[in-house]
Design a protein around this motif. Structure first.
Motif, PDB file in Angstrom:
ATOM      1  N   ASN A 367      -9.573 -23.826  16.180  1.00 28.40           N
ATOM      2  CA  ASN A 367      -8.664 -22.674  16.165  1.00 28.40           C
ATOM      3  C   ASN A 367      -9.474 -21.382  16.110  1.00 28.40           C
ATOM      4  O   ASN A 367     -10.117 -21.085  15.097  1.00 28.40           O
ATOM      5  CB  ASN A 367      -7.723 -22.752  14.951  1.00 28.40           C
ATOM      6  N   PRO A 368      -9.479 -20.596  17.183  1.00 28.63           N
ATOM      7  CA  PRO A 368     -10.312 -19.391  17.196  1.00 28.63           C
ATOM      8  C   PRO A 368      -9.917 -18.359  16.140  1.00 28.63           C
ATOM      9  O   PRO A 368     -10.758 -17.610  15.645  1.00 28.63           O
ATOM     10  CB  PRO A 368     -10.101 -18.831  18.614  1.00 28.63           C
ATOM     11  N   ALA A 369      -8.634 -18.313  15.765  1.00 28.31           N
ATOM     12  CA  ALA A 369      -8.180 -17.343  14.774  1.00 28.31           C
ATOM     13  C   ALA A 369      -8.842 -17.572  13.421  1.00 28.31           C
ATOM     14  O   ALA A 369      -9.143 -16.620  12.699  1.00 28.31           O
ATOM     15  CB  ALA A 369      -6.667 -17.398  14.627  1.00 28.31           C
ATOM     16  N   TYR A 370      -9.085 -18.838  13.075  1.00 24.24           N
ATOM     17  CA  TYR A 370      -9.731 -19.129  11.799  1.00 24.24           C
ATOM     18  C   TYR A 370     -11.163 -18.592  11.776  1.00 24.24           C
ATOM     19  O   TYR A 370     -11.618 -17.999  10.789  1.00 24.24           O
ATOM     20  CB  TYR A 370      -9.754 -20.639  11.539  1.00 24.24           C
ATOM     21  N   HIS A 371     -11.884 -18.782  12.864  1.00 22.46           N
ATOM     22  CA  HIS A 371     -13.257 -18.295  12.947  1.00 22.46           C
ATOM     23  C   HIS A 371     -13.297 -16.765  12.963  1.00 22.46           C
ATOM     24  O   HIS A 371     -14.202 -16.153  12.387  1.00 22.46           O
ATOM     25  CB  HIS A 371     -13.935 -18.855  14.197  1.00 22.46           C
ATOM     26  N   TYR A 372     -12.324 -16.165  13.627  1.00 22.81           N
ATOM     27  CA  TYR A 372     -12.279 -14.703  13.676  1.00 22.81           C
ATOM     28  C   TYR A 372     -12.018 -14.115  12.288  1.00 22.81           C
ATOM     29  O   TYR A 372     -12.641 -13.131  11.884  1.00 22.81           O
ATOM     30  CB  TYR A 372     -11.201 -14.240  14.645  1.00 22.81           C
ATOM     31  N   LEU A 373     -11.111 -14.731  11.543  1.00 16.46           N
ATOM     32  CA  LEU A 373     -10.850 -14.260  10.182  1.00 16.46           C
ATOM     33  C   LEU A 373     -12.084 -14.418   9.303  1.00 16.46           C
ATOM     34  O   LEU A 373     -12.421 -13.521   8.514  1.00 16.46           O
ATOM     35  CB  LEU A 373      -9.669 -15.019   9.580  1.00 16.46           C
ATOM     36  N   LEU A 374     -12.793 -15.535   9.438  1.00 15.10           N
ATOM     37  CA  LEU A 374     -14.015 -15.728   8.660  1.00 15.10           C
ATOM     38  C   LEU A 374     -15.032 -14.636   9.002  1.00 15.10           C
ATOM     39  O   LEU A 374     -15.696 -14.092   8.115  1.00 15.10           O
ATOM     40  CB  LEU A 374     -14.616 -17.107   8.933  1.00 15.10           C
ATOM     41  N   ALA A 375     -15.127 -14.292  10.278  1.00 12.61           N
ATOM     42  CA  ALA A 375     -16.040 -13.221  10.688  1.00 12.61           C
ATOM     43  C   ALA A 375     -15.658 -11.903  10.026  1.00 12.61           C
ATOM     44  O   ALA A 375     -16.529 -11.134   9.580  1.00 12.61           O
ATOM     45  CB  ALA A 375     -16.018 -13.074  12.207  1.00 12.61           C
ATOM     46  N   ALA A 376     -14.356 -11.622   9.965  1.00 13.42           N
ATOM     47  CA  ALA A 376     -13.890 -10.383   9.339  1.00 13.42           C
ATOM     48  C   ALA A 376     -14.293 -10.326   7.865  1.00 13.42           C
ATOM     49  O   ALA A 376     -14.750  -9.294   7.367  1.00 13.42           O
ATOM     50  CB  ALA A 376     -12.370 -10.282   9.472  1.00 13.42           C
ATOM     51  N   ILE A 377     -14.150 -11.459   7.173  1.00 17.21           N
ATOM     52  CA  ILE A 377     -14.498 -11.497   5.750  1.00 17.21           C
ATOM     53  C   ILE A 377     -16.007 -11.381   5.567  1.00 17.21           C
ATOM     54  O   ILE A 377     -16.492 -10.672   4.671  1.00 17.21           O
ATOM     55  CB  ILE A 377     -13.963 -12.793   5.110  1.00 17.21           C
ATOM     56  N   GLN A 378     -16.748 -12.063   6.420  1.00 14.19           N
ATOM     57  CA  GLN A 378     -18.213 -11.975   6.338  1.00 14.19           C
ATOM     58  C   GLN A 378     -18.684 -10.543   6.591  1.00 14.19           C
ATOM     59  O   GLN A 378     -19.634 -10.073   5.954  1.00 14.19           O
ATOM     60  CB  GLN A 378     -18.837 -12.935   7.348  1.00 14.19           C
ATOM     61  N   GLN A 379     -18.023  -9.865   7.494  1.00 23.27           N
ATOM     62  CA  GLN A 379     -18.379  -8.469   7.756  1.00 23.27           C
ATOM     63  C   GLN A 379     -18.107  -7.612   6.529  1.00 23.27           C
ATOM     64  O   GLN A 379     -18.888  -6.716   6.196  1.00 23.27           O
ATOM     65  CB  GLN A 379     -17.594  -7.960   8.962  1.00 23.27           C
ATOM     66  N   GLU A 380     -16.984  -7.881   5.837  1.00 23.61           N
ATOM     67  CA  GLU A 380     -16.679  -7.162   4.597  1.00 23.61           C
ATOM     68  C   GLU A 380     -17.778  -7.381   3.558  1.00 23.61           C
ATOM     69  O   GLU A 380     -18.112  -6.477   2.781  1.00 23.61           O
ATOM     70  CB  GLU A 380     -15.355  -7.657   4.012  1.00 23.61           C
ATOM     71  N   LEU A 381     -18.361  -8.569   3.546  1.00 17.91           N
ATOM     72  CA  LEU A 381     -19.402  -8.901   2.574  1.00 17.91           C
ATOM     73  C   LEU A 381     -20.769  -8.375   2.984  1.00 17.91           C
ATOM     74  O   LEU A 381     -21.748  -8.567   2.257  1.00 17.91           O
ATOM     75  CB  LEU A 381     -19.471 -10.433   2.404  1.00 17.91           C
ATOM     76  N   GLY A 382     -20.858  -7.735   4.143  1.00 20.65           N
ATOM     77  CA  GLY A 382     -22.130  -7.225   4.621  1.00 20.65           C
ATOM     78  C   GLY A 382     -22.997  -8.284   5.263  1.00 20.65           C
ATOM     79  O   GLY A 382     -24.204  -8.073   5.462  1.00 20.65           O
ATOM     80  N   LEU A 391     -18.104 -14.924  15.256  1.00 22.79           N
ATOM     81  CA  LEU A 391     -17.465 -14.326  16.435  1.00 22.79           C
ATOM     82  C   LEU A 391     -17.874 -15.053  17.707  1.00 22.79           C
ATOM     83  O   LEU A 391     -17.061 -15.218  18.630  1.00 22.79           O
ATOM     84  CB  LEU A 391     -17.822 -12.845  16.521  1.00 22.79           C
ATOM     85  N   MET A 392     -19.122 -15.508  17.782  1.00 25.91           N
ATOM     86  CA  MET A 392     -19.549 -16.282  18.938  1.00 25.91           C
ATOM     87  C   MET A 392     -18.773 -17.598  19.029  1.00 25.91           C
ATOM     88  O   MET A 392     -18.404 -18.042  20.122  1.00 25.91           O
ATOM     89  CB  MET A 392     -21.055 -16.552  18.864  1.00 25.91           C
ATOM     90  N   ARG A 393     -18.508 -18.210  17.876  1.00 34.58           N
ATOM     91  CA  ARG A 393     -17.691 -19.430  17.882  1.00 34.58           C
ATOM     92  C   ARG A 393     -16.267 -19.112  18.336  1.00 34.58           C
ATOM     93  O   ARG A 393     -15.647 -19.893  19.061  1.00 34.58           O
ATOM     94  CB  ARG A 393     -17.685 -20.058  16.488  1.00 34.58           C
ATOM     95  N   THR A 394     -15.746 -17.964  17.881  1.00 38.31           N
ATOM     96  CA  THR A 394     -14.413 -17.541  18.310  1.00 38.31           C
ATOM     97  C   THR A 394     -14.348 -17.431  19.825  1.00 38.31           C
ATOM     98  O   THR A 394     -13.408 -17.925  20.473  1.00 38.31           O
ATOM     99  CB  THR A 394     -14.067 -16.179  17.685  1.00 38.31           C
TER     100      THR A 394
END
Length: 470
Positions: A367-382, A391-394
């Motif tokens: 599910n690409p949406a799950y990977h995209y959300l994880l990317a968003a959270i990782q970006q928040e964490l720096g 994002l590449m997995r997305t």
């Protein structure tokens, strides 16, 4: 001095400026309005103020037109450590509370200066935090500074100021954080300058809170001496959006002259020795006003959880479920974890958000949406590198995911990987051309395809020439 434009044109222009920029120009300020549009006429290639006004009211305007107009109608006068009382409250009460709460956790702070003018306010905050945090590098601190006037943003990013910006500032601050130049101006220390991110944002037209412009899950928002220039309706809309941009317990700091419990009714008024600040409740509550049609309430991208595993296109190497084998997880199990991850992330509980997201991915890796959300959270964490990998997995799962291309480009840009950023921006722009201009992009919190195309076009224009032609 009387104005020379006909009243009906000035009235129409006043309404137009209120609708697109939120700025309030009543009849008694029409002279200022006319003066501003007369100055803008030259940049628009119009012969005079009247021709320029008629053109503005009749032509479809792009973002750069709005930026140009804003540069002639907004006031950029500010200075360091302005309105000391609210900054003292921020230093003595708000920051210690946040530091204590985050000391054993993810150690992150998110601060937004909305309407940052020439940069004096966000840099004042950066200098203040530099003094309060001897272990600054062990924290992930975001100081976002936005304005509608691109000239102000360019000045702010340069970090060079004249003596007038230091009125009332102790000499030791200037000595510690600035270097005097040969022209008599003062240049801010690079280690403070790099701690602030400057970005264009129209508080009336643009979408916030949103991950796309980094305006979500804020601990503190400064918006001082900005809303006083807005119409009542636009100020109320901005106040509602600010309340949704804050985490539970987050603070909104406005100017003393803008204090209004009615205007900031979604937030609780908190008084400190005669100064009123506004705080979002720490308890769950409904927003006083529902989001506008088409806008999404969530801060972290609310991309649909997507189809269940059985409905996803099968990738090469994937194996079908054999008869008698264990059935895949129920579709709603991953979706529930996805929703929990978004909820945690929106309130700044990033560790819990990552855990929920990773569990959702373990249930459904396709599910690409799950990977995209994880990317968003990782970006928040720096965690920029980890976010780029997610994002590449997305994009491996869904190469047409416009927002993933755009977010990846921003990460690459922040890492000075200009060629890669150019490629990712260009991929996003090519995909956007297949969408109608006014179509709201899924997961964008209400951003239209046309608006995102304008943002990307502006970003591409700012890239070094070598990268743009790579």
């Amino acid at each position: 001095m009387r104005h020379t434009l006909p009243d009906f044109l000035l009235s129409g222009l006043s309404d137009f400026v209120a609708a697109r920029l939120g700025l309030h120009f009543p009849r008694e300020r029409w002279r200022d309005l006319e003066r501003g549009v007369a100055a803008a006429a030259r940049e628009f290639g119009q012969p005079d103020a009247e021709s320029c006004t008629r053109w503005l009211l009749s032509a479809p305007l792009a973002r750069d037109h709005i930026e140009t107009l804003a540069s002639h109608l907004t006031i950029g006068e500010s200075y360091f450590f302005r309105e000391k009382q609210s900054l003292e409250i921020f230093e003595e009460h708000i920051i210690p509370e946040l530091l204590h709460a985050r000391q054993e956790g993810t150690r992150h702070l998110r601060i937004w200066c909305a309407g940052c003018s020439g940069g004096e306010e966000p840099y004042s905050i950066a200098m203040l935090l530099d003094r309060l945090l001897p272990d600054y590098d062990r924290w992930h601190i975001t100081i976002l500074a936005t304005d509608i006037n691109p000239q102000f943003l360019r000045k702010a990013a340069g970090g060079v100021y004249n003596k007038w910006s230091f009125r009332g500032v102790p000499e030791w601050i200037r000595m510690r954080y600035f270097k005097e130049r040969e022209d008599g101006r003062f240049e801010l220390s690079p280690h403070i300058r790099k701690r602030v991110t400057f970005s264009y944002l129209n508080l009336v037209d643009d979408v916030y809170p949103s991950l796309l412009n980094n305006t979500n899950a804020m601990d503190v928002i400064f918006c001082r001496n900005v809303l006083m220039y807005f119409t009542a309706d636009k100020a109320k809309e901005a106040a509602m959006k600010f309340s949704r941009s804050l985490v539970k317990g987050g603070w909104l700091i406005v100017s003393v002259t803008e204090t209004s419990n009615a205007l900031f009714s979604p937030l609780a008024a908190v008084e400190f020795h005669g100064v009123t600040l506004y705080r979002r409740s720490v308890e769950p509550q409904q927003d006083a006003v529902a989001p506008a049609p088409g806008a999404l309430h969530f801060r972290i991208p609310s991309v649909a959880a997507g189809p269940a595993l059985a409905e996803m296109p099968q990738l090469s190497g994937a194996t079908a479920v054999e008869p008698g084998a264990a059935l895949p997880p129920k579709p709603d199990e991953g979706a529930a974890l996805f929703a929990s991850a978004r909820s945690h992330a929106n309130q700044g509980r990033l560790t819990a958000a990552v855990e929920c997201c990773e569990r959702a991915i373990a249930l459904n890796k396709l599910n690409p949406a799950y990977h995209y959300l994880l990317a968003a959270i990782q970006q928040e964490l720096g965690q920029a590198d980890a976010a780029a990998q997610s994002l590449m997995r997305t994009l491996y799962l869904d190469s047409g995911f416009v927002l993933a291309h755009f977010t990846l480009a921003n990460i690459q840009l922040s890492q000075s990987r200009h060629r890669e950023a150019n490629r990712s921006f260009s991929n996003a722009l090519a995909l956007l051309r297949t969408h109608p201009h006014e179509e709201i992009l899924p997961g964008s919190d209400g951003l239209t395809a046309g608006r995102l195309a304008e943002i990307i076009t502006s970003a591409l224009a700012s890239l070094p020439r070598a990268a743009a032609h790579a």
